[in-house]
Design a protein around this motif. Sequence first.
Motif, PDB file in Angstrom:
ATOM      1  N   LEU A 427      12.036  -4.768  43.540  1.00 54.05           N
ATOM      2  CA  LEU A 427      12.516  -6.205  43.216  1.00 54.05           C
ATOM      3  C   LEU A 427      11.223  -6.942  43.100  1.00 54.05           C
ATOM      4  N   LEU A 428      10.108  -6.823  43.748  1.00 55.65           N
ATOM      5  CA  LEU A 428       9.006  -7.548  43.728  1.00 55.65           C
ATOM      6  C   LEU A 428       8.349  -7.520  42.303  1.00 55.65           C
ATOM      7  N   LEU A 624      -0.128  -0.976  44.125  1.00 57.22           N
ATOM      8  CA  LEU A 624       1.358  -1.277  44.530  1.00 57.22           C
ATOM      9  C   LEU A 624       2.233  -1.405  43.418  1.00 57.22           C
ATOM     10  N   GLU A 625       1.866  -2.008  42.277  1.00 50.96           N
ATOM     11  CA  GLU A 625       2.588  -2.349  41.074  1.00 50.96           C
ATOM     12  C   GLU A 625       3.166  -0.832  40.616  1.00 50.96           C
ATOM     13  N   LEU A 626       2.359   0.127  40.447  1.00 55.27           N
ATOM     14  CA  LEU A 626       2.674   1.294  39.719  1.00 55.27           C
ATOM     15  C   LEU A 626       3.673   2.015  41.001  1.00 55.27           C
ATOM     16  N   LEU A 627       3.321   1.965  42.027  1.00 54.21           N
ATOM     17  CA  LEU A 627       4.192   2.696  43.306  1.00 54.21           C
ATOM     18  C   LEU A 627       5.510   2.059  43.335  1.00 54.21           C
ATOM     19  N   ARG A 628       5.622   0.946  42.969  1.00 55.01           N
ATOM     20  CA  ARG A 628       7.196   0.315  43.048  1.00 55.01           C
ATOM     21  C   ARG A 628       7.907   0.505  41.563  1.00 55.01           C
ATOM     22  N   GLU A 807      17.305  -0.867  39.935  1.00 60.90           N
ATOM     23  CA  GLU A 807      16.728  -1.536  41.162  1.00 60.90           C
ATOM     24  C   GLU A 807      15.843  -2.819  41.115  1.00 60.90           C
ATOM     25  N   MET A 808      15.329  -2.832  39.785  1.00 62.79           N
ATOM     26  CA  MET A 808      14.310  -3.771  39.440  1.00 62.79           C
ATOM     27  C   MET A 808      15.137  -5.040  39.091  1.00 62.79           C
ATOM     28  N   GLY A 809      16.482  -4.881  38.724  1.00 62.22           N
ATOM     29  CA  GLY A 809      17.355  -5.888  37.926  1.00 62.22           C
ATOM     30  C   GLY A 809      17.167  -6.181  36.568  1.00 62.22           C
ATOM     31  N   VAL A 810      16.852  -4.940  35.870  1.00 60.49           N
ATOM     32  CA  VAL A 810      16.883  -5.102  34.403  1.00 60.49           C
ATOM     33  C   VAL A 810      18.288  -4.698  33.910  1.00 60.49           C
TER      34      VAL A 810
END
Length: 847
Positions: A427-428, A624-628, A807-810
Amino acid sequence: MRTWVCVSGQRVEIVLPFLSKCRADSGRCCQTCTPMSWDDFYSKHLPSLGFRDISRVTEKDTRFRGWLVRRVCALLAVCSWEVPADTPGDLAARVCRSRRVRDVAPARGLREDDGWGRRWKGKVLELLGDIQGPLSLLMLRICHWALLKLLSRLFLSVQLHRGQLEMVLRAASTPHVPLVFLSTHKSQLDGPLLSFVLFSQGLGVPRVTVGAQGCSPRLRSLLRRLGGIFLPSRMEQTPSDPEDALPGAVLAAVGAPWGAGRDKTPPEPRKLDVFRGVSTTGWPSHGPPQLPVPPSLIQLPQQYMEEVLRSRQPLLIFLEEPAVPLHLSASARRWLALVLRAVRAGAVPDVLLVPVGIGYDVVPGGSQPEGARGAQPLSIGACLWAAFRALRRNLGCVRVDFAQPFSLQEFVAKSHVRHAGKPEEPLLLLPTILGTWPSQLDAGNTEVWAPGPTTATGLEAPEEVLVTSLGLHSLSDSMSCSAIMSVGITSALLLHKYREGVFLSRLMRDFAWLLEEILLRQHDVGFSGQLRVLVQHSLILLRARLSLYHLSPLGDILVVPKASAETWMELGQHSAAILPVFASEAVGACAIRALLAEMLPFLEPPTSASSIIFSQDELHRKTLELLRLLPPTLLGLRPCQPLDCWSEDIVDKLVLCGLLEPEEAEGEHWVCDTAPRPFSRRQPWPRMDFSDSESEDEAPACRCFKVPAVGGSPLSPPRGEGALPELRVPPVQLGEPQGSPLFLLFLCRLLSPALRTYAGAVAFLEQSRWPQPEAAYVEELLQFLAKEGSELPNGSLALSSLQTFKEMGVLEEVGGPPGPLLHLAQPFRSSASRERLEAFIQQFIQP
């Protein structure tokens, strides 16, 4: 490989001892989740015990000697294998007398002289027979003898590490504690293969769980007699009407999670008659009224699991399906839930879990398109035809690896998985992509990755989260202990470095380099021999997808992959095992590429990548962006560690392997630098501050890094004897950052297939129709990717993109009368938001 010149002038080749006594210390259990199991059943001398080929049986494996024994040694060996544990003979009576069954029995009881009691017991026996069958020792030995002959002709060798076997035998000797083997699933041959391995090595006949693959009634009956166990047939489907709601009641009774794409709340159980299709709301068309089955009676699978564990029969559970690797299957969750509930109920004091990895040179049936695998139910004739087809192809070698056993009780006690709420790490990304507020590096410090809505339903239930975390953790352990095969190394080089072709001599040198990198990262390999023989062996197995040209003037061979979608698909399947080895470095390399892509447009054209300096915070943010974005199962990461810890570890690994080097300002020296300075009479230590006091207001110095120059590329061995200067990267002319090492580009391309699938999924959002069921979405997405791309789509990566988008909300999942439907979230209904999402993914992709 090193080449030395001896005193006599003869050139002597020293071959790396891949299968010698120097073994990589792989397959250890997690120190975070199971610290007490770290020293159990393991000893430092175990890696030095060597290997054995279990498909080659000699007279030494029997109690007899002589000429005739050497001719029939295989039959004698199979007949001498013992069955130390079997299903108790009174299993049916014990199940009927169990508290669970008696508590839900009708008021008239279970007296056999009563008609209701006989029909009740008949229903219990019917459900029990649908799960398992009694073992037939004669059929068991005949089939294993035939399987031994088949394995010896399919594969050059079936390797098993003696140290790993001794470790498992030590665990099996623990009193009152059964073994449960948790294995990866790459082929339909895995079940018979592992059953043969365990039976032949004195671990007993395992009970092998059969997943979602449909089987004909005859094959199903045969597998039950050989040790196969099934979920009840009506547990494997979602109920479509009230008269067929028994599967939902079964899942609700045993507490097993539902599969992806189904309702988060299981439907209320309904009473059904004993016979299928007869509703309790009315009279049947013929015969007397039948006995209704209360929902609690279908706790029979739970009772059966407790009896299996009490008898200490080894249990084999496959964590994934061959058609969809790297995803925990719904059937695996159900079986793990049954095991967990049996331990919590006190049926056994504990259970030892043993992750199992299987490595093939060529996976049997793995070159078929994913849509063709699992489309038709298996039958005995289909299995025989598949075995005949496999005999016509050289499949190379196979390697079976056992990881260190760990305690289920300890895992449950030490589990740090969040038991409530939706995971916040993906979500971040949403505010970062849409630009609503900047990324906060400290937002995920206390977050631990938990399974999303596609891997478990009802995250508010702690048991479901625990079961999914256990399955994903075991899947990661099974992947880490799997050996890397020679075909995988060659395929990775041809796919990610030499798509246009390469000389055999260059391919051999890169093979040796990549092999050393794998061994340095504590991963094992499943081959041995001279370098030229190993590369030729892998090229022979890949000859259908390659073109070889012998160049007489040069005395070399040009290896060119055929430019077809089938070639890239097969090379991608073979090289999939390489990604978990270099996952951390690959994520870091893609983060470096994204940072360079951001900075280069603002710099002057002659600027090289080695002159760009970026801070540790920038690296940490991009990593962190790629890991998320990517799921941990795709990268082979254990889900028990916070993502910010992985990010810091990735930066350290990049510095360690030479992809980054610290940037030191002019005139700045390390605190411990005591080197003498020329033309200086002062000693270096007077200007050092040895005090422990540190100002609270003083912020720690920010570390800065830069990409090393081309001469510092870690692609080749150190300078000196054996150096390969031709492996260094020349100035790039195709849009790649100038001066970047070839190793950096190779690591970026390891993640390119997954990232291209994610980017294609974003482009598909604009053309898809909303709302629609999840199954229809995945099918249309695969068709879109096959039409737009030059490679065949990967179903596992398509499911990973769907999981991430949810999970991201897309994407949002909304329940409805026909079932849950996927809706495009409000922020991404605009083309501008979808373009931002696609640009966010494209920054990590290396062409």
